[in-house]
Design an enzyme around this catalytic site. Structure first.
Site, PDB file in Angstrom:
ATOM      1  N   ARG A   6       0.820  -1.211   0.000  1.00 56.37           N
ATOM      2  CA  ARG A   6       0.000   0.000   0.000  1.00 56.37           C
ATOM      3  C   ARG A   6       0.855   1.264   0.000  1.00 56.37           C
ATOM      4  O   ARG A   6       0.520   2.251  -0.641  1.00 56.37           O
ATOM      5  CB  ARG A   6      -0.997  -0.004   1.142  1.00 56.37           C
ATOM      6  CG  ARG A   6      -0.405  -0.077   2.530  1.00 56.37           C
ATOM      7  CD  ARG A   6      -1.504   0.042   3.570  1.00 56.37           C
ATOM      8  NE  ARG A   6      -0.992  -0.130   4.918  1.00 56.37           N
ATOM      9  CZ  ARG A   6      -1.660   0.203   6.004  1.00 56.37           C
ATOM     10  NH1 ARG A   6      -2.863   0.736   5.903  1.00 56.37           N
ATOM     11  NH2 ARG A   6      -1.149  -0.001   7.194  1.00 56.37           N
ATOM     12  N   SER A  33      -5.828   4.230   4.879  1.00 52.51           N
ATOM     13  CA  SER A  33      -5.564   2.789   4.772  1.00 52.51           C
ATOM     14  C   SER A  33      -5.019   2.430   3.397  1.00 52.51           C
ATOM     15  O   SER A  33      -4.052   1.686   3.275  1.00 52.51           O
ATOM     16  CB  SER A  33      -6.853   1.985   5.005  1.00 52.51           C
ATOM     17  OG  SER A  33      -7.417   2.297   6.252  1.00 52.51           O
ATOM     18  N   GLU A  54     -19.267   3.590  -2.316  1.00 48.26           N
ATOM     19  CA  GLU A  54     -18.410   3.052  -3.372  1.00 48.26           C
ATOM     20  C   GLU A  54     -19.073   3.098  -4.741  1.00 48.26           C
ATOM     21  O   GLU A  54     -18.415   3.323  -5.762  1.00 48.26           O
ATOM     22  CB  GLU A  54     -18.018   1.604  -3.047  1.00 48.26           C
ATOM     23  CG  GLU A  54     -17.178   1.445  -1.784  1.00 48.26           C
ATOM     24  CD  GLU A  54     -17.992   1.476  -0.490  1.00 48.26           C
ATOM     25  OE1 GLU A  54     -19.245   1.412  -0.556  1.00 48.26           O
ATOM     26  OE2 GLU A  54     -17.383   1.572   0.596  1.00 48.26           O
ATOM     27  N   PHE A  79     -15.013  -4.258  -1.180  1.00 47.48           N
ATOM     28  CA  PHE A  79     -16.130  -3.304  -1.293  1.00 47.48           C
ATOM     29  C   PHE A  79     -16.259  -2.739  -2.705  1.00 47.48           C
ATOM     30  O   PHE A  79     -17.363  -2.549  -3.200  1.00 47.48           O
ATOM     31  CB  PHE A  79     -15.973  -2.178  -0.269  1.00 47.48           C
ATOM     32  CG  PHE A  79     -15.879  -2.681   1.144  1.00 47.48           C
ATOM     33  CD1 PHE A  79     -16.710  -3.708   1.571  1.00 47.48           C
ATOM     34  CD2 PHE A  79     -14.957  -2.162   2.036  1.00 47.48           C
ATOM     35  CE1 PHE A  79     -16.628  -4.206   2.870  1.00 47.48           C
ATOM     36  CE2 PHE A  79     -14.868  -2.646   3.334  1.00 47.48           C
ATOM     37  CZ  PHE A  79     -15.693  -3.672   3.748  1.00 47.48           C
ATOM     38  N   ASP A 113      -9.434  -7.689  10.676  1.00 45.88           N
ATOM     39  CA  ASP A 113     -10.808  -7.217  10.467  1.00 45.88           C
ATOM     40  C   ASP A 113     -11.771  -8.358  10.135  1.00 45.88           C
ATOM     41  O   ASP A 113     -12.983  -8.200  10.198  1.00 45.88           O
ATOM     42  CB  ASP A 113     -10.854  -6.140   9.382  1.00 45.88           C
ATOM     43  CG  ASP A 113     -10.519  -4.756   9.947  1.00 45.88           C
ATOM     44  OD1 ASP A 113     -10.731  -4.549  11.160  1.00 45.88           O
ATOM     45  OD2 ASP A 113     -10.044  -3.902   9.187  1.00 45.88           O
ATOM     46  N   ARG A 163      -2.271  -5.031   1.842  1.00 46.39           N
ATOM     47  CA  ARG A 163      -2.015  -4.146   2.962  1.00 46.39           C
ATOM     48  C   ARG A 163      -0.547  -4.198   3.400  1.00 46.39           C
ATOM     49  O   ARG A 163       0.036  -3.194   3.773  1.00 46.39           O
ATOM     50  CB  ARG A 163      -2.913  -4.568   4.117  1.00 46.39           C
ATOM     51  CG  ARG A 163      -2.784  -3.729   5.372  1.00 46.39           C
ATOM     52  CD  ARG A 163      -3.769  -4.211   6.422  1.00 46.39           C
ATOM     53  NE  ARG A 163      -3.786  -3.302   7.553  1.00 46.39           N
ATOM     54  CZ  ARG A 163      -2.875  -3.303   8.516  1.00 46.39           C
ATOM     55  NH1 ARG A 163      -1.878  -4.146   8.477  1.00 46.39           N
ATOM     56  NH2 ARG A 163      -2.974  -2.431   9.510  1.00 46.39           N
TER      57      ARG A 163
END
Lengths: 311, 276
Positions: A6, A33, A54, A79, A113, A163
């Protein structure tokens, strides 16, 4: 120390986008993020935070793309490929607008998460959209190249990001070609064809297998669509066994893409797939989840040993 | 202010376009008559009076105003207007929905000259319009975006995501027009999904709201002028219309959302629209 995918992505957006006024960057309230926020700090006038919406973000991106801009659309992979899909399909796939969909936190990389935030089906979804190209980089250098490539190339694209820090696979400055897989380790007994995180997991597996006198070729197939059919054929013929490895459900992703090529070419090679085996894996540390899902280096070793005799 | 003479001309065009669209939909036995008839004055006033820099010889002129028909199923009426402007021959209307035709079932920006944005899946046209409007702003272009929404389409959640973001971004180079015909595919909007006070909803989302008779050329054109004068906030025109307007048996009837036109109805329609 290797850089997180990222961070590499966010820094590349700044590096290649700051002086190119065609580049606009959108995010859905997760810019700290996804690291698209780095672009905001440099070029606030070309950054658009669309809030937690989104579908609207994907539509706005299409409007930009229809007006000469190159929009990078950022949020978690799970998402954008669900809530954003209608606009992505209508405007990106069908209307061939140059939207660059960056799916952050791909696979199980947002490990703590939990399953709601994991993305195990995004490659399958995006691969099924006509005209979309699909990429999954394995390290910092490749991620930087990919961002540049997305700016330079007018096609709708899906960039499957992650990530975490991934070990460096390539030297800085290594160049790549769309549709051209890379042999990152030579071997003769079997080939592991991997993308993203699984390239370094496959390299670790190759080390372990070497101690068992098994010689594994590792291929990084970051360009999932278009896919390097010749490389797949060559590896099947030369090593006689193909193992695909992906941080994705075993259905519809890289494994399916490679199997399609083998079947189309009529190559009856030994074949198996490493991936998340059609289930959700829950919360936990990234390495624990990889082990549980069977996609860590030992998962790759076990898969290889199903096809090749290991002592 | 629009002149009487021009109003008359536009009204004549609307009558002709209604007739031609019904003729083609009858011939093809597929397509959406109800919503095409209700949006007729809205599209005709936009294309033939309001929009700037439309040029069929240069359909991608960067400074042209944009028209996004978010309720893409009303494509036949859009196509008829574009043909009249010269984007393609009027006779091509008879290829509507044919295999290989440039006139697809729903508008496609790649296939049809003059179509600024693909549409059909409801709810996403306003979002695309915002992207265009923001790009205009970044590039300092004067173009204005006209976005035509259906009232049934307002059921879609993305419309309200777009509505709040247009206010956030202080967009004043979009005018949205709701073809408020109060009928959707399965029944009346009140039965299928009551939207309550649509004006209040848009106001609560930060929009300037105008209302008019969506079949009155003068009313519509006056509203477009008023909308252009409003700065710093987006404007929506709630245009009261009648689904199936102009053909008595179709008016207000959900059954005519997308039904093939039978011979009796066609004969009546032609009589009422002055075709015979």
């Amino acid at each position: 120390m290797a850089k997180s995918i990222r961070d590499a992505y966010g820094e590349a957006l700044v590096e290649f986008g700051k002086n190119d006024t065609r580049v606009v960057v959108l995010d859905a309230d997760v810019s700290s993020s996804t690291k698209s926020g780095l672009f905001y700090k440099t070029c606030p006038e070309r950054f658009f935070n669309c809030g937690i919406a989104e579908s609207n973000m994907a539509g706005i991106a299409a409007g930009f793309a229809a007006t000469g801009k190159i929009p990078f659309v950022n949020t978690f992979a799970v998402f954008i490929t669900s809530n954003g899909l209608n606009a992505i399909r209508t405007f990106g796939s069908y209307s061939e607008l140059p939207v660059k969909i960056a799916g952050a936190y791909g696979g199980i990389s947002d490990s703590f998460d939990g399953s709601t935030h994991h993305s195990l089906e995004d490659i399958a979804i995006m691969r099924a959209l006509p005209n979309f190209k699909v990429f999954c980089p394995c390290d910092e250098t490749q991620t930087r190249w990919l961002v540049k490539h997305a700016i330079d190339n007018p096609d709708p694209m899906y960039l499957r990001l992650a990530r975490n820090e991934f070990p460096d696979v390539y030297k800085r400055g290594q160049s790549f070609e769309e549709g051209r897989a890379m042999i990152v380790r030579e071997g003769k007994d079997a080939t592991v064809i991997a993308c993203g995180l699984m390239v370094s997991n496959a390299l670790k597996a190759a080390e372990i297998l070497e101690r068992k006198n098994i010689s594994i070729r590792v291929v990084d197939i970051f360009s999932i669509k278009p896919i390097d059919e010749n490389m797949i054929e060559k590896c099947a013929r030369e090593t006689g066994a193909v193992i695909t490895a992906e941080e994705h459900n075993i259905y519809g992703g890289l494994g399916s893409a490679v199997a399609e090529v083998l079947a189309k070419k009529g190559i009856g090679t030994k074949f198996t797939m490493v991936g998340v085996n059609d289930r959700h894996v829950g919360s936990g540390p990234y390495d624990t989840l990889q082990a549980y899902a069977g996609i860590d280096a030992y998962g790759v070793v076990n898969a290889v040993c199903k096809l090749v005799e290991c002592n | 202010m629009i002149k009487e003479k021009e109003i008359k001309k536009l009204e004549e065009k609307c009558l002709k376009f209604r007739r031609d669209v019904i003729d083609v939909l009858h011939e093809k036995k597929t397509g959406h008559p109800g919503g095409s008839l209700s949006v007729c004055e809205i599209l005709t006033t936009l294309l033939f009076h309001q929009m700037k820099n439309l040029n069929p010889a240069n359909p991608l002129h960067p400074d042209r105003d944009r028209l996004i028909l978010s309720k893409g199923h009303a494509a036949p009426m859009l196509y008829r207007g574009l043909a009249e402007l010269g984007y393609f021959p009027v006779e091509e209307m008879h290829t509507l929905r044919d295999f290989g035709s440039r006139l697809q079932g729903h508008p496609c920006m790649l296939d049809t000259p003059g179509v600024d944005m693909t549409s059909g899946p409801l709810g996403i046209g306003l979002s695309a319009s915002i992207g265009i409007a923001l790009a205009f702003r970044l590039d300092g272009r004067k173009g204005h975006v006209y976005t035509v929404l259906g009232d049934g389409e307002l059921n879609e959640g993305t419309i309200w995501e777009a509505a709040m973001s247009a206010a956030k971004f202080k967009i004043d180079n979009i005018t949205a027009i709701v073809d408020w015909n109060r009928v959707q595919l399965d029944g009346t909007t009140d039965d299928i999904m009551p939207m309550g006070n649509i004006a209040d909803k848009f106001k609560a989302f930060g929009w300037n709201v105008l209302e008019c008779d969506g079949h009155c050329v003068k009313n519509l054109c006056d509203c477009y002028d008023k909308a252009l004068a409003i700065k710093g906030v987006p404007t929506v025109i709630l245009a009261h219309t009648i689904k199936g307007k102009g053909v008595s048996v179709m008016e207000g009837k959900s059954a005519w959302h997308g039904k093939p036109i039978d011979e009796d109805t066609f004969a009546l329609a032609m009589e009422e629209l002055g075709g015979r």
